[in-house]
Design a protein around this motif. Structure first.
Motif, PDB file in Angstrom:
ATOM      1  N   ILE A 222       0.844  -1.189   0.000  1.00 54.70           N
ATOM      2  CA  ILE A 222       0.000   0.000   0.000  1.00 54.70           C
ATOM      3  C   ILE A 222       0.882   1.242   0.000  1.00 54.70           C
ATOM      4  O   ILE A 222       2.014   1.217   0.494  1.00 54.70           O
ATOM      5  N   LYS A 223       0.357   2.303  -0.589  1.00 52.62           N
ATOM      6  CA  LYS A 223       1.057   3.583  -0.528  1.00 52.62           C
ATOM      7  C   LYS A 223       0.155   4.568   0.205  1.00 52.62           C
ATOM      8  O   LYS A 223      -1.028   4.696  -0.124  1.00 52.62           O
ATOM      9  N   LEU A 224       0.679   5.223   1.217  1.00 53.20           N
ATOM     10  CA  LEU A 224      -0.126   6.163   1.992  1.00 53.20           C
ATOM     11  C   LEU A 224      -0.122   7.529   1.333  1.00 53.20           C
ATOM     12  O   LEU A 224       0.804   7.873   0.596  1.00 53.20           O
ATOM     13  N   ILE A 225      -1.171   8.332   1.637  1.00 54.10           N
ATOM     14  CA  ILE A 225      -1.124   9.717   1.192  1.00 54.10           C
ATOM     15  C   ILE A 225      -0.065  10.419   2.042  1.00 54.10           C
ATOM     16  O   ILE A 225       0.209   9.987   3.177  1.00 54.10           O
ATOM     17  N   PRO A 226       0.539  11.483   1.525  1.00 56.89           N
ATOM     18  CA  PRO A 226       1.705  12.066   2.213  1.00 56.89           C
ATOM     19  C   PRO A 226       1.445  12.445   3.666  1.00 56.89           C
ATOM     20  O   PRO A 226       2.350  12.338   4.504  1.00 56.89           O
ATOM     21  N   SER A 227       0.250  12.864   4.006  1.00 51.18           N
ATOM     22  CA  SER A 227       0.019  13.357   5.361  1.00 51.18           C
ATOM     23  C   SER A 227      -0.325  12.237   6.341  1.00 51.18           C
ATOM     24  O   SER A 227      -0.449  12.478   7.527  1.00 51.18           O
ATOM     25  N   ALA A 228      -0.472  11.008   5.859  1.00 52.02           N
ATOM     26  CA  ALA A 228      -0.983   9.939   6.723  1.00 52.02           C
ATOM     27  C   ALA A 228       0.102   9.358   7.609  1.00 52.02           C
ATOM     28  O   ALA A 228       1.284   9.387   7.289  1.00 52.02           O
ATOM     29  N   ASN A 229      -0.344   8.817   8.739  1.00 53.02           N
ATOM     30  CA  ASN A 229       0.556   8.119   9.651  1.00 53.02           C
ATOM     31  C   ASN A 229       0.168   6.647   9.656  1.00 53.02           C
ATOM     32  O   ASN A 229      -0.984   6.290   9.901  1.00 53.02           O
ATOM     33  N   ILE A 230       1.148   5.804   9.402  1.00 54.17           N
ATOM     34  CA  ILE A 230       0.860   4.373   9.256  1.00 54.17           C
ATOM     35  C   ILE A 230       0.257   3.777  10.527  1.00 54.17           C
ATOM     36  O   ILE A 230      -0.528   2.839  10.486  1.00 54.17           O
ATOM     37  N   GLU A 231       0.612   4.388  11.671  1.00 57.17           N
ATOM     38  CA  GLU A 231       0.097   3.843  12.939  1.00 57.17           C
ATOM     39  C   GLU A 231      -1.432   3.954  13.013  1.00 57.17           C
ATOM     40  O   GLU A 231      -2.087   3.166  13.684  1.00 57.17           O
ATOM     41  N   ASP A 232      -1.977   4.946  12.305  1.00 55.51           N
ATOM     42  CA  ASP A 232      -3.419   5.167  12.386  1.00 55.51           C
ATOM     43  C   ASP A 232      -4.237   4.038  11.787  1.00 55.51           C
ATOM     44  O   ASP A 232      -5.420   3.905  12.092  1.00 55.51           O
ATOM     45  N   ILE A 233      -3.638   3.244  10.919  1.00 57.04           N
ATOM     46  CA  ILE A 233      -4.444   2.181  10.318  1.00 57.04           C
ATOM     47  C   ILE A 233      -4.206   0.819  10.970  1.00 57.04           C
ATOM     48  O   ILE A 233      -4.855  -0.154  10.623  1.00 57.04           O
ATOM     49  N   GLN A 234      -3.276   0.751  11.926  1.00 53.64           N
ATOM     50  CA  GLN A 234      -2.982  -0.562  12.526  1.00 53.64           C
ATOM     51  C   GLN A 234      -4.190  -1.138  13.263  1.00 53.64           C
ATOM     52  O   GLN A 234      -4.530  -2.307  13.110  1.00 53.64           O
ATOM     53  N   GLU A 235      -4.823  -0.290  14.069  1.00 52.55           N
ATOM     54  CA  GLU A 235      -5.935  -0.769  14.882  1.00 52.55           C
ATOM     55  C   GLU A 235      -7.106  -1.239  13.994  1.00 52.55           C
ATOM     56  O   GLU A 235      -7.573  -2.378  14.132  1.00 52.55           O
TER      57      GLU A 235
END
Lengths: 811, 220
Positions: A222-235
């Motif tokens: 997956i590629k995140l949008i520039p402002s996103a934090n990967i930790e936010d999608i873990q949960e």
């Protein structure tokens, strides 16, 4: 003043060529070793950083425990990519790989196939995800429609002129026709796609469209949008278990809830890993390419630092010992008005010159040794000549090394009191002995530690190579691509078996050495829908000759037999499977299991035999559950040969191959080689340890040799007096050597527990490993003592045979 | 007055006993004097010379050098003082083996941060004055003892010190060479340089204007 410093430094170095050589050579070895390792580490850290937006790309993967085994997968279910893209606004893009291993390719209208080892289905977002561009072809349509593919330049060049490739058709595995829609550049050596050359459009792959959360086969990026934090999608990603997976499982295990699933000790966790971390930190099932272990990077960094510190210590030791000779100079300079600062500067300039000379020599050494090192490390590293940053670092390192190794001698020497040293109080009034002793102890402690490590690594390698594997890997030849023979595979096998030097042959896709793997969840006939009874096993399709050819030992029941009509629904399991079920091997015979959990009318397989455990994954891992069943789909033919005439056997088999499959490449390997390849990284570690241990011992010996020389010189008068008073040469040599041996003894005592601790830690990684024997420590100690005796005795004996009249007159 | 020692004591503690190296030394030295310190071995001659040269500490007493109290100065300050005003000549010459005659002469100037052109001129001047121009590129090992000591004296003189301290300057020389060096000292003294030498030889002491005799660390 600076010019004067330089001049004096140059002359004093020139005056003592031997001493200068020891210093420069020792330091150069240390730097060269450190440089090689740094280049290696730099290369390892550079993996996958070349992709645009690499820092925003992550891989989704799964940790699963279900039915006995806990597995870490690098792969996820097919619908994962679509789900993350739809569910998370943070995800800009998702794409999947479905790797296919090797495929045979031929141009339409030709007969001869060419084998490509790395092939995969990819989603059409492949280009966007990794910022790729086409060398030729239209990026908008490439990989969009089914039965299209793109090739790397190298792969394309095997079939076409590169500029004509687009639009041509290739036949894959003598079956499907694919249109070439684009050519991309080859992937660099330090990218995870380095081995992949053929990329087929995912849209033509049926399975990729099924919403099946039960099997994991897709590497999902997956590629995140520039402002996103990967930790936010873990949960929320962990929430996929209840959102998608449990509803999916309920189709064949009705009524199962997440609570029950977890209560049975099972788990399923999705998480992500940054693309650039994968190469060093990921060790999962179904990696796209083989990764390295970050631990080896740590070990190597330690070795590099050890080497440099050893070399610096050497320099300090030799310089302070040498200062006996320069004490007078210091005294004169001080009376002439030099202050401490100027003397320190003077000595630092000297060490700076030595360190620059060492750096030059080290660069030459590195250039000379790089090919050897590449061979050893299985790398393709080159000196980054064009990189000005690299040179800047080297110059900086030379200055730092000069300062670091020169500082102690400089401060030590600039502290001499002129009255004392000029009055000829000489050697006895000059201290620093304790520091020197500590430095020698330090050097030898490191050397002994490395000797211990080398011995243990080699012993473990030896253990791996000679352990009873539960199968016989020797004299087994594996002929690939047997599937391409279609229904002629069987006759090929029978022809081969007729050859006089062939003991047996078997058709299968699955071998104990790296080959295909297939994991299935089995359920017993009684309690079919009870998840607690589920058993996760390897499921290998084999033929009647498999067990005999591989040399497995049947410990209960029987082998597959052509005389038993219903052996097509029989399985043979291994000891581990039986022990996971929790019954004895004998009790297992006759039990019935099925892998078709979601089927209305599942086929049950009866256990007819139990084989002794054999190692089918590297020694790091424990032996897991495994089952064998009869199958007529086979990728390769394994041939057990009589020992001896391999080349005869090879030509014999190749002749048969060429008659049944004209135009197909004859591709084979020996099982033993493949087995050895599995332990490449351990072997590499072994050789690297061996070489760098050698280097560190060499450096330590250079230092000891120099120290012994100065010690002998310092005690010239004492030796003279002793000889006049009747001491023999051996008594004097003993007296001169014993001081050093005491230091080596202390070093040994220090390093033994350290070595024991560190190597036990390393061995813990292996499920099957040796115990470290006392002899390792004894041998390491004896080696260190013998080497140091040899080093010191030359100087001691030389000093002892000098005519006393000479040495006494000189005073 | 160039320097003044008042009640100087220096001792070492050995085996619980205090052994005096210098005991209650009082000494006044005026500019232009040529003093010879004499006494048997171990009487403290060299120790006294080292104290005067500020190479060695003393334990008690006062030392004024050009109206500066040496005993209260920090080491760095003291070093600056002797750098500026004192030149040393040693029994075993103590030339730097790695440097040529010219470079040995230049050494003290470097530490005093003279400019390159100045240094060149001063070295050339000194080579001229001592008649050793032909030897300027030789290394100490290529010279005789007398020539080496000549360089040693030239080096001590090059930065125009007020005081020359010489510790048995002729101890390693034969009689003819000794005589040359002593004549040189006499000439320098006449030109205004203050000299303090340690010597065993009555003959050498006779060149001086005053003799200070020591016995067991005491002036006698």
């Amino acid at each position: 003043m600076f010019k004067n410093h330089l001049k004096i430094a140059w002359r004093s170095l020139k005056k003592q060529p031997f001493f200068t050589f020891l210093n420069i050579f020792g330091l150069a070895i240390g730097i060269a070793g450190g440089l090689l390792i740094s280049l290696y580490i730099y290369d390892e850290l550079s993996y996958d950083k070349m992709f645009a937006d690499a820092d925003r790309i992550h891989r989704v993967h799964a940790d699963i425990k279900f039915g006995g085994d806990a597995r870490k997968f690098a792969v996820t279910p097919a619908p994962m990519a679509e789900s993350v893209q739809n569910d998370f606004s943070e995800v800009e893009l998702a794409m999947r790989f479905r790797t296919q291993g090797s495929l045979l390719l031929r141009k339409t209208g030709t007969e001869a196939n060419i084998k490509e080892l790395g092939t995969t289905f990819v989603d059409s977002t492949f280009f966007k995800m990794f910022g790729l561009e086409l060398v030729s072809g239209d990026i908008k349509t490439a990989l969009k429609s089914p039965n299209t593919l793109i090739l790397t330049k190298t792969a394309a060049a095997k079939h076409f002129e590169t500029n004509e490739a687009v639009g041509q058709t290739l036949i894959l595995d003598n079956d499907d026709a694919y249109t070439v829609t684009g050519i991309i550049d080859d992937f660099p050596e330090n990218s995870f796609l380095r081995e992949h050359t053929v990329f087929m459009a995912m849209s033509g792959y049926e399975d990729s469209r099924l919403v099946n959360w039960g099997s994991n086969n897709y590497q999902t990026y997956i590629k995140l949008i520039p402002s996103a934090n990967i930790e936010d999608i873990q949960e929320p990603l962990r929430g996929f278990l209840s959102k998608y997976v449990i509803p999916g499982v309920q189709q064949f295990m009705p009524g199962i809830t997440e609570k029950q699933f977890k209560a049975a000790g099972n788990y399923l966790t999705y998480s992500t890993m940054p693309l650039t971390d994968i190469h060093l930190k990921s060790d999962r099932v179904a990696e796209i390419s083989a990764n390295n272990d970050v631990q080896s990077i740590y070990i190597l960094s330690f070795i590099a630092i050890f080497l440099l510190v050893l070399a610096c210590v050497n320099f300090m030791n030799l310089s302070t010992a040498h200062s006996l000779k320069r004490a007078k100079e210091v005294g004169i300079r001080k009376t002439l008005g030099s202050n401490k600062g100027e003397l320190i500067r003077q000595f630092l300039i000297e060490s700076g010159i030595v360190s620059f000379a060492s750096m030059l020599l080290a660069i030459i050494l590195t250039i000379v040794l790089l090919p050897l090192f590449n061979d050893l490390a299985d790398k393709n590293i080159s000196m980054p000549y064009a990189n000005s940053f690299f040179w800047l670092i080297l110059v900086g390192a030379a200055i730092l090394l000069g300062l670091f190794s020169g500082s102690y001698p400089a401060f030590f020497m600039s502290n001499f009191a002129p009255v004392k040293v000029l009055k000829g109080g000489g050697s006895s009034s000059i201290g620093g002995g304790k520091v020197r002793n500590a430095l020698v102890i330090f050097q030898f402690a490191i050397s002994v530690f490395l000797i211990i490590s080398t011995l243990v690594v080699y012993q473990q390698l030896d253990y791996i190579q000679n352990k009873d594997l539960g199968f016989s890997k020797d004299q087994v030849l594996i002929v690939n691509d047997a599937f391409s023979l279609g229904n002629q595979a069987d006759s090929f096998k029978e022809e081969v078996k007729k050859l006089s030097y062939v003991k047996n042959a078997t058709l299968s896709s699955f071998f104990p050495t790296p080959s295909s793997r297939s994991d299935s969840t089995f359920a017993p006939e009684e309690g079919l829908t009870d998840q607690e009874n589920a058993l996760s096993m390897q499921r290998w399709g084999v033929d009647y000759d498999y067990v005999a050819t591989m040399g497995f030992e049947i410990i209960a029941g029987r082998d597959f037999d052509r005389n038993f009509k219903n052996d097509s629904t029989s399985i043979i399991v291994n000891e581990s499977a039986v022990s996971v079920i929790g019954i004895s091997a004998l009790e297992a015979i006759g039990k019935r299991y099925t892998p078709d959990l979601s089927d209305e009318n599942p086929t049950f397989y009866t256990i007819i035999g139990v084989v002794k455990d054999f190692h089918f994954s590297p020694f790091r891992a424990e032996i897991k559950s495994l089952s064998l069943h009869l199958s007529d789909r086979a990728y390769a033919l394994a041939v057990k040969l009589e020992s001896g005439n391999f080349s005869n056997a090879l030509t014999g088999i190749e002749d048969i191959w060429n008659t049944v499959a004209p135009g197909q490449p004859f591709d084979y390997y020996f099982m033993e080689d493949s087995f050895n390849d599995t332990y490449q990284s351990e072997k590499r570690l072994g050789s690297i340890f061996f070489i760098f241990t050698g280097l560190s011992i060499l450096i330590a010996c250079l230092g000891l040799f120099g120290l012994a020389a100065f010690n002998a010189e310092k005690r010239t008068k004492e030796i003279g007096i002793r000889k006049v008073l009747g001491a023999s040469i051996s008594q004097i040599s003993y007296r001169l050597s014993i001081d050093f041996l005491k230091l080596v003894g202390i070093a040994i005592l220090v390093s033994l527990p350290l070595g024991w601790f560190a190597m036990n830690k390393w061995l813990e990684d292996f499920s099957y490993h040796i115990e470290i024997g006392i002899w390792v420590f004894v041998l390491a100690a004896v080696l260190a003592i013998v080497i140091s005796i040899l080093t010191v005795s030359y100087q001691s004996i030389k000093a002892a045979i000098v005519n006393p009249v000479k040495s006494l007159r000189a005073e | 007055m160039l320097l003044q020692l008042n009640n100087i004591f220096k001792w070492v503690n050995s085996g619980g006993q205090r052994i005096f190296l210098l005991k209650d030394i009082n000494l006044e030295v005026h500019e232009g004097e040529f003093i010879s310190i004499m006494g048997p071995s171990g009487s403290g001659k060299s120790t006294l010379l080292n104290v005067i040269g500020m190479l060695d500490d003393f334990d008690e007493g006062e030392y004024d050098f050009l109206h500066e109290s040496v005993h209260t100065l920090k080491e760095k300050h003291r070093a600056n003082l002797y750098k500026e005003y004192i030149g040393f000549v040693f029994q075993s010459y103590h030339l730097l083996d790695d440097l040529t005659v010219k470079e040995n002469l230049e050494m003290p100037l470097l530490y005093k941060k003279y400019k390159g052109s100045e240094r060149k001129a001063m070295v050339a001047d000194m080579l001229d004055r001592f008649n050793i121009v032909g030897k300027k590129d030789l290394f100490p090992a290529q010279l005789s003892g007398g020539q080496q000591q000549l360089v040693g004296v030239a080096r001590a003189l090059i930065s125009n010190p007020k005081l020359i301290l010489a510790d048995e300057p002729t101890g390693n020389l034969n009689s003819q060479q000794s005589e040359e060096i002593m004549e040189l000292f006499k000439k320098l003294n006449q030109e205004g340089v203050t000299i303090i030498q340690v010597t065993h030889s009555e003959k050498n002491a006779a060149y001086g204007s005053r003799i200070v005799s020591l016995l067991d660390g005491r002036k006698v």
